[in-house]
Enzyme design. Structure first.
Site, PDB file in Angstrom:
ATOM      1  N   ARG A 169      24.769   3.173  -0.584  1.00 39.80           N
ATOM      2  CA  ARG A 169      24.241   3.439   0.758  1.00 39.80           C
ATOM      3  C   ARG A 169      23.004   2.597   1.094  1.00 39.80           C
ATOM      4  O   ARG A 169      22.520   2.610   2.210  1.00 39.80           O
ATOM      5  CB  ARG A 169      23.940   4.934   0.907  1.00 39.80           C
ATOM      6  CG  ARG A 169      25.199   5.784   1.009  1.00 39.80           C
ATOM      7  CD  ARG A 169      24.905   7.261   0.798  1.00 39.80           C
ATOM      8  NE  ARG A 169      24.794   7.610  -0.621  1.00 39.80           N
ATOM      9  CZ  ARG A 169      24.438   8.813  -1.070  1.00 39.80           C
ATOM     10  NH1 ARG A 169      24.126   9.775  -0.206  1.00 39.80           N
ATOM     11  NH2 ARG A 169      24.374   9.063  -2.365  1.00 39.80           N
ATOM     12  N   ASP A 225      16.341   7.823  -8.915  1.00 44.43           N
ATOM     13  CA  ASP A 225      16.094   7.584  -7.488  1.00 44.43           C
ATOM     14  C   ASP A 225      15.271   8.707  -6.854  1.00 44.43           C
ATOM     15  O   ASP A 225      15.273   8.881  -5.644  1.00 44.43           O
ATOM     16  CB  ASP A 225      17.420   7.380  -6.731  1.00 44.43           C
ATOM     17  CG  ASP A 225      18.315   8.613  -6.741  1.00 44.43           C
ATOM     18  OD1 ASP A 225      17.991   9.592  -7.445  1.00 44.43           O
ATOM     19  OD2 ASP A 225      19.341   8.593  -6.035  1.00 44.43           O
ATOM     20  N   TYR A 233     -11.122 -27.250   4.001  1.00 41.21           N
ATOM     21  CA  TYR A 233     -10.413 -26.957   2.748  1.00 41.21           C
ATOM     22  C   TYR A 233     -11.286 -27.336   1.571  1.00 41.21           C
ATOM     23  O   TYR A 233     -11.691 -28.492   1.431  1.00 41.21           O
ATOM     24  CB  TYR A 233      -9.081 -27.719   2.666  1.00 41.21           C
ATOM     25  CG  TYR A 233      -8.465 -27.586   1.285  1.00 41.21           C
ATOM     26  CD1 TYR A 233      -8.106 -26.324   0.800  1.00 41.21           C
ATOM     27  CD2 TYR A 233      -8.299 -28.688   0.452  1.00 41.21           C
ATOM     28  CE1 TYR A 233      -7.599 -26.175  -0.480  1.00 41.21           C
ATOM     29  CE2 TYR A 233      -7.780 -28.544  -0.832  1.00 41.21           C
ATOM     30  CZ  TYR A 233      -7.439 -27.282  -1.291  1.00 41.21           C
ATOM     31  OH  TYR A 233      -6.941 -27.126  -2.559  1.00 41.21           O
TER      32      TYR A 233
END
Ligand code: UD1
Ligand code: CA
Length: 457
Positions: free
Chosen positions: A15, A102, A363
Site C-alpha cells: 500500500r 511498521d 565564495y
C-alpha cells in the site's frame, strides 16, 4: 526471565506503492525499523531478532554493524509464519516480545508495562479509535475478557463497529507461543497464517490474555500507506515541538518545525516557521533562527542571528554572528565571534576570524581568514585548479575590494588592501594597496561605429 524481542519486518508494504521496503521509509529522517529497534533496545533484551524478507538485503544493509539477529522469511505467508521463523532460536523459557516493524512510535514505557502484565499468559497492546479501519478488532466475551482478534478483512459489519483494535504488539512465554502458533491455520480472506489467531487459541485454552491500552492512538499506529506515514511524521514532530516549547524555546508555529535528530537549545531561543534541524544541532542562548532555514550538525553560539533561507551544514558559528539571508555554510566552516555572512555567500572548509565580514555574493573555500577582515562583494577564492585544492590565507585587518579573484595558494598579509576587480595570484605585502587589473584608459578621438547605409542601385 530472559527477554527476546522479535521484530516482524518481512512484508513488502504494497500500500506504500514504493520500491523501497516499507520498514526503510522514514520518520524524522530515520527508518521506521530504526525507531522500533530503539524501543526494543531500551528494554535491554538478550537478543533482537529481525524477520526480514521483502527487500531483505537492502534492509540488512541499512543496519550493518547493529547487534541484530537476522532471520529470513523467504515467503511472506503471514505474521504468524514470520514469528515461527524466529522461535527456534529462542530458549523455551524466555519471554518473547513481538513488535511490528511498521509500528514506529511505540514507547518503551508501554512495552515495559506489557512485559509486567504478561506473567505466565499472553499480553497484547490495544488502543481505541472511532473507526479503526484496517486494523484487527478485539473481540471480548460478556465478562469483558479477550476472546480473539478478527482481522478487518475478515470482520463482519458488527465486528467492524468495534472501536478497540490490536496494535500488533504482544508478549508471552516462548514455549507456549510456539504451542499456540502450531495450531494457526490460513483459512481466511488473505490465506495467511495470522499471528493474531494465537490470541483466540490461547484464550480458548484457558490462558489469561491481558491487555495494555495505549491511550494516544498514534503511539501504536501502524504505517501501511504514505498517508499514514505523513500523519505519523506530523504527530512525531508535533510531540517534539511541544517538548521544545516546554523547555522554553519560542516557536513561531508548533506545526511548522521539523527536527530530524537532536536539537538542544539554550535560553530564549527563537525559531521562525519552516525550519529543519538535522543530526545534532546546538543553539546557544538567545539565538534567533529566521524562517525557512536548514541546520544540519551545527553549533551556534549565543546571540547569533540566522536570517531567512540559510543552509548551514557541519559548521560552527561563534557568538553574536549575523548569518544570511540566503547564506550557505558548508562542511568545515568555522566562524569566530561577531562575524557577518550575508546573502549569497558560500563558505566551505574555512575559518573566519572575529569581526570579519563577507556581506554579499562571495565564495570562500579552503581559506584562513583573520580578524576584522572585510571581503567585498563578488570576491572569490580560486581554491581548485582542476586537480587539487589549495589554501588562501587572509591575515588580520585586510580589506579585499569587490570582485577580487584570489588564486590559491596565496597569502594576503596583514592589513593588505586589494583593489576592486584584482586577480591576485602572488602573495601581497603587509599594509600596502595591491591592484592587479588593467589600467583604465579613455580614448578622446574615438567615435562610435556607424551603420552602413544601403547602396542605391
Ligand atoms: C497487523 C495485524 C492486525 C493489527 C495491525 C497493527 C496480523 C494478521 N494483523 O495487520 O491485527 O491491527 O498489524 O498494526 O498480524 N510481516 C512479516 N511477514 C509476513 C507478513 C507481515 O514479517 O508474512 C510483517 C510486516 O513487514 C509488518 C508486520 O509484519 O511489519 C505487520 O504486517 P502487515 O501486513 O502490515 O499487517 P497489518 O495488516 O497491518
Ligand atoms: Ca501494518
Amino acid at each position: 526471565m530472559p527477554l527476546h524481542v522479535v521484530i516482524l519486518a518481512a512484508g513488502q508494504g504494497k500500500r506504500m506503492h514504493s520500491a523501497l521496503p516499507k520498514v526503510l521509509h522514514r520518520i524524522a529522517g530515520r527508518p521506521l525499523l530504526a525507531h522500533v529497534i530503539d524501543a526494543a533496545r531500551s528494554l535491554k533484551p538478550e537478543r533482537i531478532c529481525v524477520v526480514h524478507g521483502h527487500g531483505g538485503a537492502e534492509v540488512k544493509a541499512a543496519f550493518v554493524g547493529a547487534p541484530l539477529d537476522w532471520v529470513a522469511q523467504a515467503q511472506q505467508l503471514g505474521t504468524g509464519h514470520a514469528l515461527l521463523q524466529a522461535l527456534p532460536r529462542i530458549p523455551r523459557s524466555a519471554t518473547v516480545l513481538v513488535l511490528n516493524g511498521d509500528v514506529p512510535l511505540v514507547r518503551a514505557q508501554t512495552l515495559r508495562k506489557l512485559l509486567r502484565t504478561a506473567g505466565k499468559g499472553l499480553a497484547i497492546v490495544t488502543s481505541e479509535l472511532s473507526d479503526p479501519e484496517g486494523y484487527g478488532r478485539v473481540l471480548r466475551d460478556a465478562r469483558g475478557r479477550v476472546k480473539s482478534i478478527v482481522e478487518h478483512k475478515d470482520a463482519k459489519p458488527a465486528q467492524r463497529a468495534i472501536r478497540e483494535w490490536y496494535a500488533g504488539i504482544l508478549a508471552g512465554n516462548a514455549a507456549r507461543l510456539a504451542g499456540w502458533l502450531a495450531k494457526v491455520a490460513n483459512r481466511n480472506t488473505q490465506q495467511e497464517y495470522y499471528l493474531t489467531d494465537v490470541i483466540g487459541i490461547a484464550a480458548a485454552s484457558g490462558a489469561p490474555v491481558s491487555v495494555v491500552k495505549a491511550v494516544v492512538a498514534h503511539e501504536v499506529a501502524g504505517v501501511n500507506s504514505r498517508h499514514e506515514l505523513a500523519i505519523l511524521e506530523r504527530a512525531y514532530q508535533n510531540a517534539q515541538a511541544k517538548k521544545l516549547l516546554e523547555a522554553g524555546v519560542a516557536l513561531a508555529d508548533l506545526w511548522r518545525v521539523d527536527v530530524r535528530g537532536e536539537l538542544t537549545c539554550g535560553q530564549d531561543v527563537v525559531i521562525d516557521v519552516n525550519c529543519v534541524f538535522e543530526g545534532r544541532v546546538k543553539l546557544g542562548d538567545r539565538v534567533r533562527i529566521g524562517p525557512n532555514c536548514v541546520l544540519r550538525n551545527v553549533k551556534v553560539a549565543a546571540d547569533t542571528e540566522v536570517h531567512a533561507f540559510s543552509l548551514l551544514e557541519d559548521a560552527e558559528i561563534g557568538a553574536g554572528c549575523r548569518i544570511g539571508p540566503y547564506a550557505r555554510l558548508r562542511p568545515g566552516a568555522k566562524l569566530g565571534k561577531g562575524v557577518h555572512i550575508g546573502n549569497f555567500v558560500e563558505i566551505k572548509a574555512s575559518r573566519i576570524g572575529a569581526g570579519s565580514k563577507a556581506n554579499h555574493l562571495a565564495y570562500l573555500g579552503d581559506a584562513e581568514v583573520g580578524a576584522r577582515v572585510n571581503i567585498g562583494a563578488g570576491t572569490i577564492t580560486c581554491n581548485y585548479d582542476g586537480a587539487s585544492k589549495h589554501r588562501t590565507v587572509i591575515e588580520d585587518d585586510c580589506f579585499i575590494g569587490s570582485d577580487a579573484t584570489l588564486v590559491a595558494p596565496v597569502r594576503i598579509a596583514k592589513g593588505s588592501y586589494i583593489g576592486a576587480g584584482s586577480t591576485i595570484s602572488k602573495d601581497t605585502p603587509a599594509g600596502q594597496l595591491t591592484v592587479a587589473r588593467a589600467r583604465q584608459v579613455s580614448l578622446p578621438r574615438w567615435s562610435p561605429p556607424r551603420k552602413k547605409t544601403a547602396r542605391t542601385k
